[in-house]
Design a protein around this motif. Sequence first.
Motif, short mmCIF file in Angstrom:
data_model
loop_
_atom_site.label_atom_id
_atom_site.label_comp_id
_atom_site.label_asym_id
_atom_site.label_seq_id
_atom_site.Cartn_x
_atom_site.Cartn_y
_atom_site.Cartn_z
N MET A 1 38.39 -21.79 22.99
CA MET A 1 37.67 -20.53 23.22
C MET A 1 36.31 -20.86 23.81
O MET A 1 35.45 -21.41 23.14
CB MET A 1 37.50 -19.77 21.90
N ASN A 2 36.12 -20.58 25.10
CA ASN A 2 34.86 -20.88 25.77
C ASN A 2 34.29 -19.62 26.38
O ASN A 2 34.99 -18.65 26.64
CB ASN A 2 35.08 -21.93 26.86
N GLY A 3 32.99 -19.61 26.64
CA GLY A 3 32.37 -18.46 27.29
C GLY A 3 31.56 -17.65 26.32
O GLY A 3 31.26 -18.06 25.21
N SER A 4 31.21 -16.41 26.75
CA SER A 4 30.37 -15.53 25.93
C SER A 4 31.25 -14.56 25.17
O SER A 4 32.03 -13.81 25.76
CB SER A 4 29.39 -14.76 26.83
N TYR A 5 31.12 -14.57 23.86
CA TYR A 5 31.92 -13.70 23.00
C TYR A 5 31.02 -13.05 21.97
O TYR A 5 29.95 -13.57 21.63
CB TYR A 5 33.02 -14.50 22.30
N THR A 6 31.45 -11.92 21.47
CA THR A 6 30.70 -11.25 20.42
C THR A 6 31.01 -11.93 19.08
O THR A 6 31.99 -12.67 18.94
CB THR A 6 31.10 -9.77 20.32
N ALA A 7 30.16 -11.65 18.10
CA ALA A 7 30.37 -12.21 16.78
C ALA A 7 31.72 -11.76 16.21
O ALA A 7 32.45 -12.54 15.59
CB ALA A 7 29.24 -11.79 15.85
N GLY A 8 32.07 -10.49 16.43
CA GLY A 8 33.34 -9.97 15.92
C GLY A 8 34.53 -10.69 16.53
O GLY A 8 35.51 -10.99 15.83
N GLU A 9 34.48 -10.96 17.82
CA GLU A 9 35.57 -11.68 18.49
C GLU A 9 35.71 -13.09 17.93
O GLU A 9 36.82 -13.59 17.75
CB GLU A 9 35.32 -11.72 19.99
N VAL A 10 34.58 -13.73 17.67
CA VAL A 10 34.60 -15.09 17.11
C VAL A 10 35.25 -15.08 15.73
O VAL A 10 36.09 -15.94 15.41
CB VAL A 10 33.18 -15.66 17.04
N ILE A 11 34.87 -14.14 14.89
CA ILE A 11 35.43 -14.06 13.53
C ILE A 11 36.94 -13.85 13.59
O ILE A 11 37.70 -14.52 12.88
CB ILE A 11 34.76 -12.93 12.73
N ARG A 12 37.39 -12.91 14.42
CA ARG A 12 38.83 -12.65 14.52
C ARG A 12 39.58 -13.90 14.99
O ARG A 12 40.63 -14.25 14.45
CB ARG A 12 39.09 -11.48 15.48
N TYR A 13 39.04 -14.57 15.98
CA TYR A 13 39.68 -15.76 16.51
C TYR A 13 39.72 -16.86 15.45
O TYR A 13 40.75 -17.54 15.30
CB TYR A 13 38.91 -16.24 17.73
N ALA A 14 38.65 -17.04 14.70
CA ALA A 14 38.60 -18.07 13.67
C ALA A 14 39.65 -17.82 12.59
O ALA A 14 40.29 -18.76 12.10
CB ALA A 14 37.20 -18.13 13.06
N ARG A 15 39.84 -16.57 12.22
CA ARG A 15 40.86 -16.24 11.22
C ARG A 15 42.25 -16.57 11.74
O ARG A 15 43.10 -17.11 11.02
CB ARG A 15 40.77 -14.76 10.85
N GLU A 16 42.49 -16.23 13.01
CA GLU A 16 43.80 -16.51 13.61
C GLU A 16 44.09 -18.00 13.65
O GLU A 16 45.24 -18.42 13.57
CB GLU A 16 43.84 -15.95 15.03
N GLN A 17 43.04 -18.81 13.76
CA GLN A 17 43.20 -20.25 13.91
C GLN A 17 43.10 -21.02 12.59
O GLN A 17 42.95 -22.24 12.60
CB GLN A 17 42.13 -20.78 14.89
N ASP A 18 43.18 -20.32 11.47
CA ASP A 18 43.19 -20.96 10.15
C ASP A 18 41.92 -21.78 9.90
O ASP A 18 41.96 -22.91 9.41
CB ASP A 18 44.43 -21.85 10.00
#
Length: 421
Positions: A1-18
């Motif tokens: 995951m690279n680039g500019s993301y919002t905090a919410g997008e980061v949290i969702r992605y982190a949960r998906e990735q265990d």
Amino acid sequence: MNGSYTAGEVIRYAREQDVSFVRLAFCDIFGQLKNISVSLQTLERAFDEGVRFDASQIRGFLNVEDSDLLLFPDPSTMTFLPWRPSQGRVIRFYCDIRHPDGRTFVGDTRHMLKMVEKELFAKNYEVYLGSELEFYLFRTDEDGNPTYEPMDRASYFDIAPLDRGENIRREICLTLEEMGLKFESSHHEKGPGQNEVVFRHSLLLDATDNIITFKSMVKALAARSGLYASFLPKPLFTESGSGCHMNLSITKDGDGMAAYRDSIIAGILKHIREMTVFLNPIVNSYERLGGYQAPRNITYGTGNRNLLIRVPITMNDQSSRIELRSPDNAANPYIAATLLTKAALDGIENGLKCADYAEGGSLPQTLMEAIEAAEESKFVRSVLPEHLVNCFLDAKRQDWDIISVSEDPRWTARETEFLLT
């Protein structure tokens, strides 16, 4: 995951990735990487509220009576740490450092460089930095403590079986790619157990983040292999030293490097002595300068690798960069990049010419000489915050005082500074 993301997008992605653990990382004013581990739940609050830490425990930060600071993770810097377990994965963020009232902390050197880059973009400049990082791999003893025994006896560009670092360099480069970092090459360097990795040029903040990430990653991978990675400028007194050559390229309004090269070099030559304590910030740094193609004199030119500033020439006799060969890996790269860029801009905006600095003398010969040059510098104090300069120079003076009165200063410096780089 690279680039500019919002905090919410980061949290969702982190949960998906265990993701189970989050490291919030930052550098002290000397370039030492620090971090605190938090849970994913804490990370959610950290984007808005920050995570508090006691700055009085970090050398060069704040006095005890004004010790509370907050870490705010930068969502764009999220990266996985591939050497950590795949179950309950670990991610890392670089952080902005602020006071509880929201003010930026003056010792946040990463934020300082971020503001410099923003200023450059506003003036239509693009500044790129490429780094060449050298390091030694040493064996460890039965307790896992580092020794001064190199992992091999190979030399420049040797191959296996002489070069025993081939596999770990391969692992380093594969890990760099997995983390999204762009490198150009790797090889065995001149010294026994010495290696080099060359980074592709990037915009300033990305390039300096890469230096910090690279050093911590190499140390982690080396430790996993039962080795110790040292970025000390001169760990072996009779062998080649380790530098962090910095390749600088500046463009503006469609004009390439050729339009500004002479002025960029002149600006750096003009200010190099007063910047040296920040580029070579420990006593051991001055063991390296002046030997094994590490510069001592303030010179520039093409080809010769003993020069301070080298202009690499390509097939068509043009160059898109200049190479500054004096910095070492003990430097805080955010401070180094800030000073180098501002020196280059001084050259460009004031029309400086290399011919005016052709007889430039020599770099400081000791840490104390470098401290004194910075202390007198109007340029340094115009670029860096006063509090930062004073804290940095006071700490360096203390280091010099302690080491210089020892029975054997050069050995004391090596022993004291070995684990700090």
